[in-house]
Design an enzyme around this catalytic site. Structure first.
Site, short mmCIF file in Angstrom:
data_model
loop_
_atom_site.label_atom_id
_atom_site.label_comp_id
_atom_site.label_asym_id
_atom_site.label_seq_id
_atom_site.Cartn_x
_atom_site.Cartn_y
_atom_site.Cartn_z
N PRO A 2 0.80 -1.22 0.00
CA PRO A 2 0.00 0.00 0.00
C PRO A 2 0.84 1.27 0.00
O PRO A 2 1.69 1.48 0.86
CB PRO A 2 -0.82 -0.12 1.29
N GLU A 3 0.61 2.10 -0.98
CA GLU A 3 1.17 3.45 -1.03
C GLU A 3 -0.02 4.41 -0.90
O GLU A 3 -1.12 3.98 -0.56
CB GLU A 3 1.93 3.67 -2.35
N LYS A 61 1.21 7.23 3.98
CA LYS A 61 0.73 5.85 3.87
C LYS A 61 0.10 5.34 5.15
O LYS A 61 0.00 4.13 5.36
CB LYS A 61 1.91 4.94 3.49
N ARG A 271 16.13 -1.26 -4.44
CA ARG A 271 14.76 -1.37 -4.94
C ARG A 271 14.80 -1.38 -6.47
O ARG A 271 15.62 -0.68 -7.07
CB ARG A 271 13.92 -0.17 -4.52
#
Length: 299
Positions: A2-3, A61, A271
């Site tokens: 979730p962002e 967030k 990332r």
DNA sequence: CATATGTCCTGAGAGC
DNA sequence: TGCTCTCAGGACATAT
């Protein structure tokens, strides 16, 4: 994971609990190691019992339940957490529950709010009064939907970090994660490896504009449910924005803008970063606002 | 101070 | 088939 768009979708999804009273708070039976809760679940339960939920807010967030008596419950879903009104995907990963009593005429209001988290990295914390400001808000940058180009530029124009890495720093701007960083830099036409201290004012403006366009579009589609299927809205339904990703997880595919098979995957700060090697050249194209808006509405 | 790295965690998928 | 290994990444703690 979730962002901002996923968390905003959660927030909107649980709005029916506003006005309800908390009957009890607990951790449903769970074989797994408990998630991080501060203070203890017993203390949280004692503090919340009998109080009314006044508002549901979001900061970056995090979902914030604003509760009568200046109490704030801050829920951080992190990788796999979900805030739910409906039945959870599994029983075994339920982590936290608020039992609710609808107020007045709201007969159909939900009877419970759940926090479900498969990997258990999420957190639930209770703050009283000014603690929310001191321990949460002050540590985070402006929410990504509200930030303006000039203040973002002021924060970063002396930083040597790559723009994509800096956008993931929640103390700079709150709400952007790995997926939306890639998408917004694609829309802005900016190479994710560009150093912050080398970006022009016009580029900062495009970054902020693209941020808004991408996040609002993703919210309109209720966020992204990736191939692992973890993310669900408050009613345990999939989001739809995964069908509109332009670069995220599309390495070696055709770029939707230039039509070449130029989408690359590189690694920055451990990332994955996805971008178009043609459309996001360092010196870059300078697509104007109209182009950003057109490419979005075409989807 | 700014920036980089290690850590938590589970389940999917790869490779043998 | 079933095992072991790697990988995904948000935020915090710790190191440089």
């Amino acid at each position: 994971m979730p962002e901002l768009p996923e968390v905003e979708t959660m927030r909107r999804g649980v709005l029916p609990i506003v006005g309800s009273r908390i009957v009890a708070a607990d951790c449903p039976p769970c074989e797994r190691r408990p998630i991080l809760m501060r203070p203890s679940i017993r203390t949280i339960a004692r503090q919340l019992q009998g109080r009314r939920i006044e508002r549901v807010e979001r900061l970056g967030k995090r979902v914030i339940l604003c509760i009568e008596g200046e109490l704030s419950v801050v829920i951080e879903p992190r990788m796999t957490g979900l805030v739910l009104l409906a039945d959870p995907p599994t029983r075994e990963h339920l982590r936290f529950r608020l039992q609710l009593e609808p107020s007045g005429a709201a007969f159909d209001a939900p009877r419970e709010l759940l926090f479900w988290d498969r990997r258990g990295l999420g957190t639930v914390r209770l703050f009283k009064g000014a603690e929310l400001e001191q321990q949460v808000r002050s540590k985070l940058g402006q929410d990504a939907l509200l930030i303006d180009a000039e203040s973002l530029r002021e924060k970063l124009n002396r930083s040597r970090r790559a723009i994509k890495v800096a956008l993931l720093d929640q103390s700079v701007v709150a709400g952007i994660g790995n997926l939306y960083a890639a998408e917004l830099l694609f829309l802005a036409g900016i190479d994710p490896r560009s150093r912050c201290d080398q970006l022009t004012k016009a580029q900062w403006k495009r970054i902020v504009m693209a941020t808004r366009v991408v996040l609002e579009d993703a919210i309109a589609h209720e966020g992204s449910t990736l191939s692992d299927g973890t993310y669900r809205n408050a009613l345990n339904q999939s989001g739809g924005y995964q069908n509109y990703h332009r670069v995220y997880d599309r390495a070696d595919e055709i770029c939707p803008r230039c039509g070449e098979d130029s989408i690359r995957r590189i690694v920055q700060a451990q990332r994955s970063t996805f971008f178009c090697g043609v459309c996001q050249k360092k010196r870059g194209l300078h697509p104007d606002v109209a182009e950003i808006e057109v490419s979005t509405s075409l989807e």
